[in-house]
Design an enzyme around this catalytic site. Sequence first.
Site, PDB file in Angstrom:
ATOM      1  CE1 TYR A  53      -3.392   2.835   0.477  1.00  0.00           C
ATOM      2  CE2 TYR A  53      -1.921   3.570   2.226  1.00  0.00           C
ATOM      3  CZ  TYR A  53      -2.987   3.811   1.374  1.00  0.00           C
ATOM      4  OH  TYR A  53      -3.630   5.014   1.374  1.00  0.00           O
ATOM      5  CG  HIS A  83      -3.647  14.127  -1.067  1.00  0.00           C
ATOM      6  ND1 HIS A  83      -3.793  13.539  -2.306  1.00  0.00           N
ATOM      7  CD2 HIS A  83      -3.984  13.157  -0.165  1.00  0.00           C
ATOM      8  CE1 HIS A  83      -4.180  12.290  -2.163  1.00  0.00           C
ATOM      9  NE2 HIS A  83      -4.312  12.029  -0.872  1.00  0.00           N
ATOM     10  CG  ASN A 195      -0.216   8.606   5.571  1.00  0.00           C
ATOM     11  OD1 ASN A 195      -0.164   7.403   5.437  1.00  0.00           O
ATOM     12  ND2 ASN A 195      -1.213   9.310   5.079  1.00  0.00           N
ATOM     13  CE1 TYR A 277     -19.488  28.185  46.626  1.00  0.00           C
ATOM     14  CE2 TYR A 277     -20.237  27.082  44.636  1.00  0.00           C
ATOM     15  CZ  TYR A 277     -20.288  27.247  46.010  1.00  0.00           C
ATOM     16  OH  TYR A 277     -21.131  26.467  46.749  1.00  0.00           O
ATOM     17  CG  PHE A 326      -2.637   7.334   9.231  1.00  0.00           C
ATOM     18  CD1 PHE A 326      -3.977   7.187   9.573  1.00  0.00           C
ATOM     19  CD2 PHE A 326      -2.092   6.426   8.340  1.00  0.00           C
ATOM     20  CE1 PHE A 326      -4.761   6.169   9.047  1.00  0.00           C
ATOM     21  CE2 PHE A 326      -2.873   5.397   7.799  1.00  0.00           C
ATOM     22  CZ  PHE A 326      -4.203   5.274   8.155  1.00  0.00           C
ATOM     23  CD  GLU A 410      -8.622   7.432   3.809  1.00  0.00           C
ATOM     24  OE1 GLU A 410      -9.022   8.609   3.933  1.00  0.00           O
ATOM     25  OE2 GLU A 410      -7.647   7.117   3.102  1.00  0.00           O
TER      26      GLU A 410
END
Length: 494
Positions: A53, A83, A195, A277, A326, A410
């Site tokens: 892969y 990307h 990644n 408080y 990742f 994914e």
Amino acid sequence: MHQINFDHLSFDRIKEIIDNHEKIELSQQAKEAIIKCRKYLDSKMEDIGRPVYGVTTGFGSLYNITIPAGELSQLQHNLVMSHACGTGEKVRPKIVKIMLLLKAQSLSYGHSGAQLATVQRLVDMFNEDVLPVVYSQGSLGASGDLAPLAHMCLPLIGLGEVLYKGAVRPSAEVWKELGWEPITLQSKEGLALLNGTQFMSAHAVYSLIKAQRLSRWADIIGAISLEAYDGRIEPFLPLTHKLRSHQGQMETARAFMDLLEGSELIGRPKEHVQDPYSFRCIPQVHGAVKDNIRYVRSVIENEINSVTDNPNIFPDEDMIISAGNFHGEPIAIPMDTMAIALSELANISERRIYQLISGLRGLPKFLVANPGLNSGFMIPQYTAASIVSQNKMYCWPASADSIPSSQGQEDHVSMGANAATKLVKVADNCETVLGIELMNAAQAMHFRRPAKTSPRLEALLADYRREVPFVSDDTYLSPLIHKSVDFLSKEQYL
């Protein structure tokens, strides 16, 4: 010069490197590990006999498409280009610089298959302050921070834009100016670069460094507010905190005892039996934030000293393993909790602001001598209230969401990048609210004169007054708020 090697990279060291503009270099051990892994991968390609892969295949749901050997370099080049789909705001240069450092650190362990020249170029970019233009939106925080890391790595192949010497320019121009040649990516390299969790991690590091500073400032400012409100010391005495023994709670109580040592105000008789408080429970609230910072820091430090790309390469074991390092879930949830913690630090600060302007315990309404004609510090509290309300929106956990991607391959993502970017916003907002509280507390202290607080706090207030003056009549307050927030960047008081 900081050497990137196998030693633990700590938050304190990153802060030193960034603040002091130190240069970095790869250690001999790191260089040898990178070269060994790359040689193993190249030799393996000749007789692997099966698809691997991201090395010999496409990406995501295209994992079942085998790529011819002659096109593997183009495959990686295409990966980086395709990307780079980021949108939204540009990431702050300091965070981008941390990204470069963390990516070089992760690749240096020799389990990613990057060329030495590729990692060295990341180091060169860091050292020369050549900072890629990266956008805040686009990562699902699962297959690594794909889109933002693609933008960070575009300049490696001569594409994209960089911030260099104060100007955003095409990377190709800057490369030519520096005499650098674009990198020809080899098999698996694009995946090694894209990644990984360095976008998320860099935001977390940036925010945690700020959180640690703000946590200390919150104690100092809270102590000034306590004095200005004529508060009691009993809630900070150690006996009570030993009964509960949370580390952050005990640390906070000790910090207040130290800050108020020698104070005339804190020791005088009090008419009231208890404080609200927002004052009485400072050790419990500020302490919980300290404990959370400690926990989240441990998680993020582990992350930045890890290999987070895929597949992982093990030359000694003769294995290439496709897995899921990742995935951002281990840091997404802690970043969400860190946002909640910082939101609470701002939340309790805003309540103290409100108490100070309420006209109680001998303080004038809105902290001006002549309220009515003057609105005084009425609206800074509105501003703080608006900011803490916005923080509550940002506290919705990004890590509670997941949207499938890549045709279902994914199918669970962390949304850690969204957790990271909103964490930065919460940290910024917390800083602003604390700056407003400091302005209010210093103003309120004027009405306690001639009584004095501790020598340490008096010295700080004297320095503060040189930058932010006392307000006797209504004036333009926004610049004073900004100056007050800027004052919190001074670390000599911490």
